[in-house]
Write an enzyme that holds these catalytic residues in place. Structure first.
Site, PDB file in Angstrom:
ATOM      1  N   GLY A 165       0.840  -1.206   0.006  1.00  0.00           N
ATOM      2  CA  GLY A 165       0.058  -0.071   0.061  1.00  0.00           C
ATOM      3  C   GLY A 165       0.839   1.377   0.043  1.00  0.00           C
ATOM      4  O   GLY A 165       0.280   2.465   0.141  1.00  0.00           O
ATOM      5  N   ASN A 289       0.631 -11.445  -7.587  1.00  0.00           N
ATOM      6  CA  ASN A 289       1.604 -11.647  -6.709  1.00  0.00           C
ATOM      7  C   ASN A 289       2.205 -13.267  -7.096  1.00  0.00           C
ATOM      8  O   ASN A 289       1.359 -14.145  -7.119  1.00  0.00           O
ATOM      9  CB  ASN A 289       1.198 -11.810  -5.210  1.00  0.00           C
ATOM     10  CG  ASN A 289       0.688 -10.506  -4.648  1.00  0.00           C
ATOM     11  OD1 ASN A 289       1.271  -9.382  -4.790  1.00  0.00           O
ATOM     12  ND2 ASN A 289      -0.446 -10.187  -4.156  1.00  0.00           N
ATOM     13  N   ARG A 291       3.717 -15.590  -5.300  1.00  0.00           N
ATOM     14  CA  ARG A 291       4.110 -16.317  -4.066  1.00  0.00           C
ATOM     15  C   ARG A 291       2.713 -16.836  -3.644  1.00  0.00           C
ATOM     16  O   ARG A 291       1.818 -16.576  -4.002  1.00  0.00           O
ATOM     17  CB  ARG A 291       4.784 -15.365  -3.282  1.00  0.00           C
ATOM     18  CG  ARG A 291       3.782 -14.145  -3.096  1.00  0.00           C
ATOM     19  CD  ARG A 291       4.390 -13.206  -1.893  1.00  0.00           C
ATOM     20  NE  ARG A 291       3.851 -12.033  -1.955  1.00  0.00           N
ATOM     21  CZ  ARG A 291       2.426 -11.801  -1.365  1.00  0.00           C
ATOM     22  NH1 ARG A 291       1.838 -12.446  -0.907  1.00  0.00           N
ATOM     23  NH2 ARG A 291       2.082 -10.300  -1.406  1.00  0.00           N
TER      24      ARG A 291
HETATM   25  P1  ADP Z   1       0.055  -2.864  -2.936  1.00  0.00           P
HETATM   26  O1  ADP Z   1       1.071  -3.818  -4.023  1.00  0.00           O
HETATM   27  O2  ADP Z   1       0.760  -1.673  -2.598  1.00  0.00           O
HETATM   28  O3  ADP Z   1      -0.666  -3.862  -2.211  1.00  0.00           O
HETATM   29  P2  ADP Z   1      -2.124  -2.876  -4.785  1.00  0.00           P
HETATM   30  O4  ADP Z   1      -2.122  -2.237  -6.301  1.00  0.00           O
HETATM   31  O5  ADP Z   1      -2.237  -4.413  -4.681  1.00  0.00           O
HETATM   32  O6  ADP Z   1      -1.140  -2.261  -4.116  1.00  0.00           O
HETATM   33  O7  ADP Z   1      -3.380  -2.080  -4.299  1.00  0.00           O
HETATM   34  C1  ADP Z   1      -3.661  -2.321  -2.810  1.00  0.00           C
HETATM   35  C2  ADP Z   1      -4.848  -1.805  -2.597  1.00  0.00           C
HETATM   36  O8  ADP Z   1      -5.042  -0.440  -2.590  1.00  0.00           O
HETATM   37  C3  ADP Z   1      -6.308  -2.430  -3.275  1.00  0.00           C
HETATM   38  O9  ADP Z   1      -6.492  -3.790  -2.706  1.00  0.00           O
HETATM   39  C4  ADP Z   1      -7.118  -1.384  -3.128  1.00  0.00           C
HETATM   40  O10 ADP Z   1      -7.790  -1.452  -1.848  1.00  0.00           O
HETATM   41  C5  ADP Z   1      -6.326  -0.141  -3.257  1.00  0.00           C
HETATM   42  N1  ADP Z   1      -6.366   0.306  -4.744  1.00  0.00           N
HETATM   43  C6  ADP Z   1      -5.333  -0.210  -5.610  1.00  0.00           C
HETATM   44  N2  ADP Z   1      -5.770   0.247  -6.911  1.00  0.00           N
HETATM   45  C7  ADP Z   1      -6.771   0.905  -6.713  1.00  0.00           C
HETATM   46  C8  ADP Z   1      -7.767   1.778  -7.789  1.00  0.00           C
HETATM   47  N3  ADP Z   1      -7.506   2.021  -8.927  1.00  0.00           N
HETATM   48  N4  ADP Z   1      -8.937   2.307  -7.032  1.00  0.00           N
HETATM   49  C9  ADP Z   1      -9.168   2.221  -5.982  1.00  0.00           C
HETATM   50  N5  ADP Z   1      -8.518   1.487  -4.991  1.00  0.00           N
HETATM   51  C10 ADP Z   1      -7.469   0.870  -5.549  1.00  0.00           C
END
Ligand code: ADP
Length: 448
Positions: A165, A289, A291
């Site tokens: 995040g 992911n 993993r």
């Molecule tokens: P990280 O690798 O830092 O965990 P992610 O791309 O998996 O990042 O996103 C983590 C979380 O952030 C998602 O589960 C969602 O809650 C929020 N998020 C990511 N992209 C979006 C988006 N385009 N719009 C709204 N929320 C988002």
């Protein structure tokens, strides 16, 4: 099959991997920092090697120390768990160059999916729907403005190297864009040593739904359904469930097939998770992911599979031995991530465990390395236990979760167990009506 597996991790996941190896008749090697000499996985492993001082950079992230431990003990495979070196393509390549099997995907796939921009490109090329946004990195403020005007505000600036995040900033309008861009860049630079960022449409009320895939080296790929991980605080998952209360069997089948075909197209092997946002009946890929995930037990409970065993089997060159048609989903499962944190302020509270009594009974699983007298060290992630319940349906799961949380005794440190009790009293959660922003408002509301 492997004779000896080195577990390059700690805590509950190290124990989880040890257990799978044990049941397969494989000997285990634990590696640990000086802060973890008394850890449960170290006690249970056949052999253990101390690889350095408490800071992860000098122990669990020290590739050379871990490889040396594998060489000294004669391990023929390394399981990285999650976090630490699990998604480090250089480490996976080094392991293989030393004639040791890496229990996970190929270094090429780890690299491809580790950069979110190349991951989205690969996903799009393989026929997966993505969140609308920039096609590549954003090089200037003017370009950011053009992309944002094209997809419409609000937009999200995301770090290409992002994880956990971090490096993510929302811009609600054109005025906020420049500041969001530079904050995301500098956050990403300091967290990941890379300041490249891209832009996505910010979805206002999606659910986070991810698809588990499993592949062998002979072109057999299955998907193992979805996990709903929408309950998040600061983009970190707190509770996960399968199946998602928001999907019906037809949607599940179709997104599962999209994921399966994409993995076939890129020649993926071992386990992986495709993460999507789901809004108004549409799926949008956000990342993959490469993993084992923290929340893998909910999939295991509904599929009746041991994912760690499957990882080891396919890494050892065994064929999957079953097809998509053989995968059966039974009942419902929920996982709570219990951390050593204050349930209201989330301040970390490491310390010594007094009385310890985990819940049990039908449909209850506890993945934890805690024991009475154990000292939770302050150096690592605050996750101390995963409580997983399985039931015939969601209703039964919720009842089972409530009584399991009531039974669970972890004395001596603060834990987030009270937060899960409160959650179970929330009608919206009980009805399964939540999106990715719901929990943030819920915990925020309790703080006032
Ligand atoms: P990280 O690798 O830092 O965990 P992610 O791309 O998996 O990042 O996103 C983590 C979380 O952030 C998602 O589960 C969602 O809650 C929020 N998020 C990511 N992209 C979006 C988006 N385009 N719009 C709204 N929320 C988002």
């Amino acid at each position: 099959m492997f004779q000896k597996v080195l577990i390059a991790n700690r805590g509950e996941i190290a124990l989880r991997i040890h257990r799978a190896c044990r049941e397969m008749g494989i000997r285990t090697v634990a590696v640990h920092s000086t802060a973890d000499s008394d850890a449960m996985h170290v006690r249970l492993a056949d052999e253990s090697v101390c690889i350095g001082p408490p800071p992860a950079r000098q122990s669990y992230l020290d590739k050379h120390a871990i490889l040396s431990a594998a060489a000294i003990t004669g391990a023929d495979a390394i399981h990285p768990g999650y976090g630490f070196l699990a998604e480090n393509a250089d480490f996976a390549a080094m392991v293989e160059e030393h004639g040791i099997a890496f229990i996970g995907p190929s270094p090429e796939h780890i690299r491809m999916m580790g950069d979110k921009i190349t991951a989205k490109r690969a996903a799009r090329a393989a026929g997966i729907p993505c969140v609308p946004g920039s096609d590549g990195p954003i090089s200037s403020e003017a370009e950011a403005r053009r992309v944002a005007a094209d997809i419409g505000f609000p937009v999200l600036i995301k770090a290409s190297a992002g994880g956990g995040g971090r490096g993510m900033k929302v811009a609600t309008d054109a005025d906020a864009l420049a500041a969001a861009l530079s904050t995301a860049r500098s956050e990403s630079k300091s967290a990941f040593g890379d300041d490249s960022v891209y832009i996505e449409k910010y979805l206002s009320h999606p659910r986070h739904i991810e698809i588990q895939v499993l592949a062998d080296t002979y072109g057999n790929v299955v998907h193992l359904g979805e996990r709903d991980c929408s309950l998040q605080r600061r983009h970190q998952k707190l509770l996960e469930e399968a199946p998602s209360p928001a999907l019906d069997p037809e949607i599940r089948r179709s997104i599962g097939e999209v994921a399966r075909k994409a993995m076939l197209a890129i020649g993926y092997r071992n386990v992986g998770t495709l993460e999507f946002l789901y809004e108004n009946g549409e799926f949008y890929f956000i990342e993959m992911n490469t993993r084992l995930q923290v929340e893998h037990p909910v999939t295991e409970m509904v599929c009746g599979l041991d994912l760690v065993r499957e990882m080891i089997r396919v890494a050892a060159g065994e064929p999957l031995g079953f097809t998509q048609e053989d995968v059966r989903f039974t009942g419902h499962a929920i996982e709570c991530r219990i951390t050593a944190e204050d349930p209201v302020t989330f301040a970390p509270g490491p310390g010594r465990i007094g009385d310890y009594h985990p819940p049990g009974g039908l449909g209850v699983r506890v993945d934890s390395a805690l024991y009475s007298g154990y000292r939770v060290p302050p150096h690592y992630d605050s996750l101390v236990s995963k409580l997983i319940v399985h039931g015939a349906n969601r209703q039964e799961c919720l009842m089972r979760l409530r009584r399991s949380l009531e039974e669970y005794v972890i004395d001596g440190i603060p834990t987030t167990i009270p937060l899960f009790h409160r959650l179970l009293d929330e009608p919206e959660f009980v009805r399964g009506e939540y999106d990715i922003h719901w929990l943030e408002a819920f915990v925020g509301g309790h703080r006032r």
